[in-house]
Design a protein around this motif. Structure first.
Motif, PDB file in Angstrom:
ATOM      1  N   ARG A 126       0.842  -1.196   0.000  1.00  0.00           N
ATOM      2  CA  ARG A 126       0.000   0.000   0.000  1.00  0.00           C
ATOM      3  C   ARG A 126       0.876   1.243   0.000  1.00  0.00           C
ATOM      4  O   ARG A 126       1.799   1.370   0.783  1.00  0.00           O
ATOM      5  CB  ARG A 126      -0.902   0.033   1.234  1.00  0.00           C
ATOM      6  CG  ARG A 126      -2.040  -0.955   1.160  1.00  0.00           C
ATOM      7  CD  ARG A 126      -3.003  -0.801   2.330  1.00  0.00           C
ATOM      8  NE  ARG A 126      -3.764   0.445   2.324  1.00  0.00           N
ATOM      9  CZ  ARG A 126      -4.862   0.662   1.613  1.00  0.00           C
ATOM     10  NH1 ARG A 126      -5.312  -0.278   0.817  1.00  0.00           N
ATOM     11  NH2 ARG A 126      -5.510   1.798   1.709  1.00  0.00           N
ATOM     12  N   PHE A 127       0.579   2.154  -0.918  1.00  0.00           N
ATOM     13  CA  PHE A 127       1.263   3.443  -1.006  1.00  0.00           C
ATOM     14  C   PHE A 127       0.214   4.537  -0.921  1.00  0.00           C
ATOM     15  O   PHE A 127      -0.574   4.712  -1.856  1.00  0.00           O
ATOM     16  CB  PHE A 127       2.021   3.596  -2.337  1.00  0.00           C
ATOM     17  CG  PHE A 127       3.233   2.732  -2.461  1.00  0.00           C
ATOM     18  CD1 PHE A 127       4.363   2.971  -1.708  1.00  0.00           C
ATOM     19  CD2 PHE A 127       3.259   1.677  -3.359  1.00  0.00           C
ATOM     20  CE1 PHE A 127       5.483   2.184  -1.838  1.00  0.00           C
ATOM     21  CE2 PHE A 127       4.379   0.878  -3.501  1.00  0.00           C
ATOM     22  CZ  PHE A 127       5.487   1.139  -2.728  1.00  0.00           C
ATOM     23  N   GLY A 128       0.180   5.270   0.180  1.00  0.00           N
ATOM     24  CA  GLY A 128      -0.718   6.418   0.301  1.00  0.00           C
ATOM     25  C   GLY A 128      -2.176   6.114  -0.023  1.00  0.00           C
ATOM     26  O   GLY A 128      -2.806   6.850  -0.757  1.00  0.00           O
ATOM     27  N   ARG A 132      -0.724  -1.410  -4.619  1.00  0.00           N
ATOM     28  CA  ARG A 132      -0.045  -1.815  -5.857  1.00  0.00           C
ATOM     29  C   ARG A 132       0.209  -3.307  -5.767  1.00  0.00           C
ATOM     30  O   ARG A 132       0.766  -3.790  -4.783  1.00  0.00           O
ATOM     31  CB  ARG A 132       1.269  -1.060  -6.035  1.00  0.00           C
ATOM     32  CG  ARG A 132       1.011   0.416  -6.308  1.00  0.00           C
ATOM     33  CD  ARG A 132       2.174   1.152  -6.844  1.00  0.00           C
ATOM     34  NE  ARG A 132       2.705   0.542  -8.061  1.00  0.00           N
ATOM     35  CZ  ARG A 132       3.922   0.776  -8.508  1.00  0.00           C
ATOM     36  NH1 ARG A 132       4.724   1.592  -7.864  1.00  0.00           N
ATOM     37  NH2 ARG A 132       4.354   0.210  -9.612  1.00  0.00           N
ATOM     38  N   THR A 133      -0.205  -4.023  -6.807  1.00  0.00           N
ATOM     39  CA  THR A 133      -0.033  -5.470  -6.805  1.00  0.00           C
ATOM     40  C   THR A 133       1.447  -5.836  -6.875  1.00  0.00           C
ATOM     41  O   THR A 133       2.283  -5.030  -7.298  1.00  0.00           O
ATOM     42  CB  THR A 133      -0.756  -6.121  -8.003  1.00  0.00           C
ATOM     43  OG1 THR A 133      -0.112  -5.707  -9.211  1.00  0.00           O
ATOM     44  CG2 THR A 133      -2.234  -5.753  -8.023  1.00  0.00           C
ATOM     45  N   ARG A 134       1.715  -7.048  -6.483  1.00  0.00           N
ATOM     46  CA  ARG A 134       3.079  -7.556  -6.535  1.00  0.00           C
ATOM     47  C   ARG A 134       3.620  -7.474  -7.959  1.00  0.00           C
ATOM     48  O   ARG A 134       4.754  -7.079  -8.192  1.00  0.00           O
ATOM     49  CB  ARG A 134       3.055  -9.009  -6.064  1.00  0.00           C
ATOM     50  CG  ARG A 134       4.357  -9.715  -6.200  1.00  0.00           C
ATOM     51  CD  ARG A 134       4.216 -11.174  -5.839  1.00  0.00           C
ATOM     52  NE  ARG A 134       5.547 -11.754  -5.788  1.00  0.00           N
ATOM     53  CZ  ARG A 134       5.786 -13.040  -5.920  1.00  0.00           C
ATOM     54  NH1 ARG A 134       4.809 -13.880  -6.083  1.00  0.00           N
ATOM     55  NH2 ARG A 134       7.022 -13.488  -5.871  1.00  0.00           N
TER      56      ARG A 134
END
Length: 174
Positions: A126-128, A132-134
């Protein structure tokens, strides 16, 4: 005297330790803005140590046929709904990660890079507030490595490093 044993890759070919060393050096490049002369020298040295079969250019199978086969069992059934340029338009609209791609295992170097990136990104992040998937993390790092290599004229002139395009679908199915 200690004997250095040649490491065999997944395909049984010797010299895989050199592929792994070059892949590790390239993975280190993913977060850099540009390649310094020292780093380019190191990459060239590691490239020179690769076995000959890993230095050869990848030969791609042809994707376009000049003549369509006709006759029994050679033509698609039903109405032909294809439109010229449709696939390329879809790639433009869908973005950079949806273009044609080869399997990572086509090249031992690309496969080693992808394997190392898979170990670096074991799960989604998780970004902010966005996840985002691997596979998107792995692909963005690979694209950064590829762009750094392609942006170095000296590295491209003195080696035949071939980092071909990958996409998320091919990467996740690999």
């Amino acid at each position: 005297m200690k004997m250095i044993e040649e490491i065999q890759g997944p395909d049984g070919q010797p010299g895989y330790q050199h592929v792994l060393k070059l892949a590790t050096a390239l993975v280190e490049v993913r977060s850099l803005q540009g390649l310094s002369d020292t780093r380019v020298d190191r990459l060239i040295l590691l490239w020179d140590r690769l076995p000959e079969q890993d230095k050869r250019r990848v030969v791609y199978p042809p994707r376009h046929r000049e003549r369509l086969h006709t006759g029994r069992f050679k033509a698609a059934k039903g109405k032909n709904t294809s439109c010229p340029g449709k696939e390329s338009l879809q790639r433009c609209l869908l973005g950079q990660t949806s273009g044609p791609a080869s399997w990572p295992s086509t090249s031992r170097l690309v496969e080693a890079i992808c394997s190392q990136l898979c170990r670096l990104h074991p799960a989604a992040t998780r970004f902010g507030g966005t996840t985002r998937t691997r596979w998107s993390l792995i692909l963005s790092d690979y694209v950064a490595i590829r762009e750094a290599v392609l942006a170095s004229p000296r590295l491209m002139a003195q080696t035949d490093i071939q980092l071909f395009e990958l996409n998320q679908r091919t990467l996740s199915q690999w």
